[in-house]
Design an enzyme around this catalytic site. Structure first.
Site, mmCIF file in Angstrom:
data_model
loop_
_atom_site.group_PDB
_atom_site.id
_atom_site.type_symbol
_atom_site.label_atom_id
_atom_site.label_comp_id
_atom_site.label_asym_id
_atom_site.label_seq_id
_atom_site.Cartn_x
_atom_site.Cartn_y
_atom_site.Cartn_z
ATOM 1 N N LYS A 182 20.332 2.640 -2.898
ATOM 2 C CA LYS A 182 19.679 2.262 -1.516
ATOM 3 C C LYS A 182 19.011 0.988 -2.057
ATOM 4 O O LYS A 182 17.349 1.051 -2.138
ATOM 5 C CB LYS A 182 19.146 3.388 -1.478
ATOM 6 C CG LYS A 182 19.253 3.119 0.219
ATOM 7 C CD LYS A 182 18.381 4.044 0.931
ATOM 8 C CE LYS A 182 16.949 3.441 1.531
ATOM 9 N NZ LYS A 182 17.295 1.549 2.384
ATOM 10 N N CYS A 291 4.094 -6.591 -4.594
ATOM 11 C CA CYS A 291 2.928 -5.662 -5.088
ATOM 12 C C CYS A 291 1.806 -6.135 -6.256
ATOM 13 O O CYS A 291 1.090 -4.900 -5.422
ATOM 14 C CB CYS A 291 4.304 -4.825 -6.167
ATOM 15 S SG CYS A 291 4.824 -5.390 -6.892
ATOM 16 N N GLU A 389 -3.595 -1.773 0.887
ATOM 17 C CA GLU A 389 -2.426 -2.876 1.125
ATOM 18 C C GLU A 389 -1.698 -3.636 2.257
ATOM 19 O O GLU A 389 -1.714 -2.672 3.564
ATOM 20 C CB GLU A 389 -1.205 -2.129 -0.049
ATOM 21 C CG GLU A 389 0.077 -3.200 -0.267
ATOM 22 C CD GLU A 389 0.730 -2.574 -1.091
ATOM 23 O OE1 GLU A 389 1.814 -1.681 -1.055
ATOM 24 O OE2 GLU A 389 0.842 -3.333 -2.465
#
Ligand code: NAI
Ligand code: MG
Length: 493
Positions: A182, A291, A389
């Protein structure tokens, strides 16, 4: 895989059991081009029914049909053919990736080449999955065999769309698994293009299924499905934790890559020019939507004022612009949501610390989700902009005095994906390398990533490793086989 609607928008179909199909509901959702804020395509909106259809196809392809009969050599060849096709279509894929994600075209070209390399790497590894003979103290032959885990659900984010698809699919296929992938709802297009190469490459139907849908409606039922044996996820910590919980009910294998707040640490003896470049590259590459972004920049006090000044001066020269222009070094953020999120952190930073560069929407751009490369300094490591983050071009510069303090600040985060150390003193750098709690540590560089080397986090950045031989391990089970070589009966009763 795509057709033109009457409004000139490309309408894609998704890929189940070797065919391009609509969703069960017949609904589509729009895909936005972040540099124009306009709809560039529509993709099927998959729900639980589509998930069930895709998982059934993947399970059938795992249990019967051509795939279980496909030799490791042939699995490898299929992956090589996929890689070759990616290289052939690289210009088209890079353009589509750049338009859909907002990343500069030059970066997109690297990503597409890396995606091909990943299929090549695991194509070669398909024939290097080895078992063992176990030296048991009996007249027996004890073996361990490596077997594919089964059906893998793979849920990926929007920052490296095709590359993340490659990181997930290539090792799984080399191992002999079947997949339901996905893509992120923001960036499903290159994965759907990729699906168009599978049949020509010789991949049997059902081995890879690519379904497009939203997190709750499509991702969540995929994670819960009892016929899914393993979930591989890259994305937010919040969703990662939910996936881990949901996977517990059916004891699925899980690997998670959940980003971080990675420290990029500069000692006074580092080469100054490289350091400034490394600090900027570490946090601003791909608009900071990375990331492993070096979003906490730790600088030794003796060079701190000069460093903040030089870094900020250079940040102001970073060329923002339309992603398809080759001179562009920073494009728009991927979506309105991400734009709003990053803007709110820019405003928060103004309350928590001092602003050295940027701090707002990019005024030079009249449309698109552009924000300025932003640098805050005198940031306390406990500030939210140093702990959370942000996933955008926002840097938090933090001063330190000496190795011990650098280390304490660097490790003071729940995350542990990556870190970098800059110094010309190799012993100091190596002491830091050993003590940093992170899955990836760079010395005198930040961000280079290789398919041959392991990728993944410590602490709340997740667990499991992608890439290299570690990446294929996550798709393999180990079966113990005991073969009794005695001729007489066993005779216990
Ligand atoms: P997200 O974690 O919600 O999305 C990542 C993927 O997970 C997408 O494919 C999404 O559809 C899917 N997903 C969402 N909810 C789900 C659920 N309940 N069950 C199963 N799948 C689900 O990330 P989002 O909302 O796009 O970004 C939010 C923040 O997450 C970013 O600002 C960033 O901090 C972080 N992030 C980290 C990434 C990384 O590489 N580690 C990548 C993307 C986002
Ligand atoms: Mg989300």
């Amino acid at each position: 895989m795509a057709s033109e609607t009457k409004f000139g928008v490309r309408r894609y179909r998704m890929y189940i059991n070797g065919e391009f199909v609509e969703s069960a509901s017949g609904k589509y959702f729009p895909v936005t081009e972040p540099s124009t804020e306009e709809v560039m395509a529509e993709v099927p909106e998959a729900n639980e029914k589509d998930v069930n259809r895709a998982v059934a196809a993947a399970k059938a392809a795992f249990d019967s049909g051509a795939w279980p009969q496909t030799t490791a050599q042939d699995r490898g060849r299929i992956l090589f053919r996929i890689a070759e096709r990616i290289r052939k279509e690289a210009a088209h894929l890079a353009e589509l990736e750049s338009r859909n994600s907002g990343k500069p075209i030059v970066e997109a070209e690297y990503d597409i080449a890396d995606a091909a390399t990943c299929f090549e790497y695991y194509g070669g590894m398909a024939t290097k999955i080895l078992g063992h003979v176990n030296p048991v103290p009996d007249n027996a032959l004890s073996l361990s065999l490596r077997e594919p885990i089964g059906v893998a659900a793979q849920i990926i984010p929007w920052n490296y769309p095709l590359l993340m698809a490659a990181w997930k699919l290539a090792p799984a296929l080399a191992a002999g698994c079947t997949c339901v992938l996905k893509p992120a709802e923001q960036t499903p297009l290159t994965a759907l293009e990729l699906a168009g190469y599978f049949t020509d490459a010789g991949l049997p139907p059902g081995v890879v299924n690519i379904i497009t849908g939203l997190g709750e409606e499509c991702g969540a039922p995929l994670v819960k499905h009892p016929d899914v044996n393993k979930v591989a996820f890259t994305g937010s910590a919040t969703v990662g934790k939910a996936i881990m919980k949901a996977a517990a009910d059916t004891v699925k294998r899980v690997t998670l890559e959940l980003g971080g707040k990675s420290p990029n640490i500069f000692f006074a003896d580092a080469d100054f020019e490289s350091a400034i470049d490394g600090a900027l590259f570490g946090v601003f590459i791909n608009q900071g939507e990375v990331c492993s972004a070096g979003s906490r920049i730790l600088v030794e006090k003796s060079i701190y004022p000069k460093f903040v000044e030089a870094m900020s001066a250079k940040a102001k020269t970073i060329r923002l612009g339309p992603p398809l222009e080759r001179e562009t070094k920073m494009g728009p953020l991927v979506s309105k949501d991400q734009f709003d999120r990053v803007r709110s952190y820019q405003e928060l930073g103004k309350k928590e610390a001092k602003l050295a560069a940027g701090g707002g929407r990019a005024a030079s751009m009249t449309r698109g989700y552009y924000v300025e490369p932003t640098i805050f300094y005198d940031v306390d490591n406990s500030a939210r902009i140093a702990q959370e983050e942000i996933f955008g071009p926002v840097a938090a510069v933090i001063p330190f005095a000496g190795e011990a303090e650098a280390l304490r600040i660097a490790n003071a985060t729940p995350y542990g994906l990556a870190a970098a150390v800059w110094s010309r003193d190799i012993f100091k750098a190596l002491r830091m390398v050993k003590a940093l709690r992170a899955g990836v540590v760079w010395v005198n560089h930040m961000q280079p990533t290789y398919v041959e080397a392991p990728w993944g986090g410590y602490k709340q950045s997740g667990f499991g490793r992608e890439l290299g031989p570690w990446g294929i391990e996550e798709y393999l089970e180990t079966k113990q086989v005991h073969i009794n070589l005695n001729e007489q009966p066993i005779g216990w009763y």
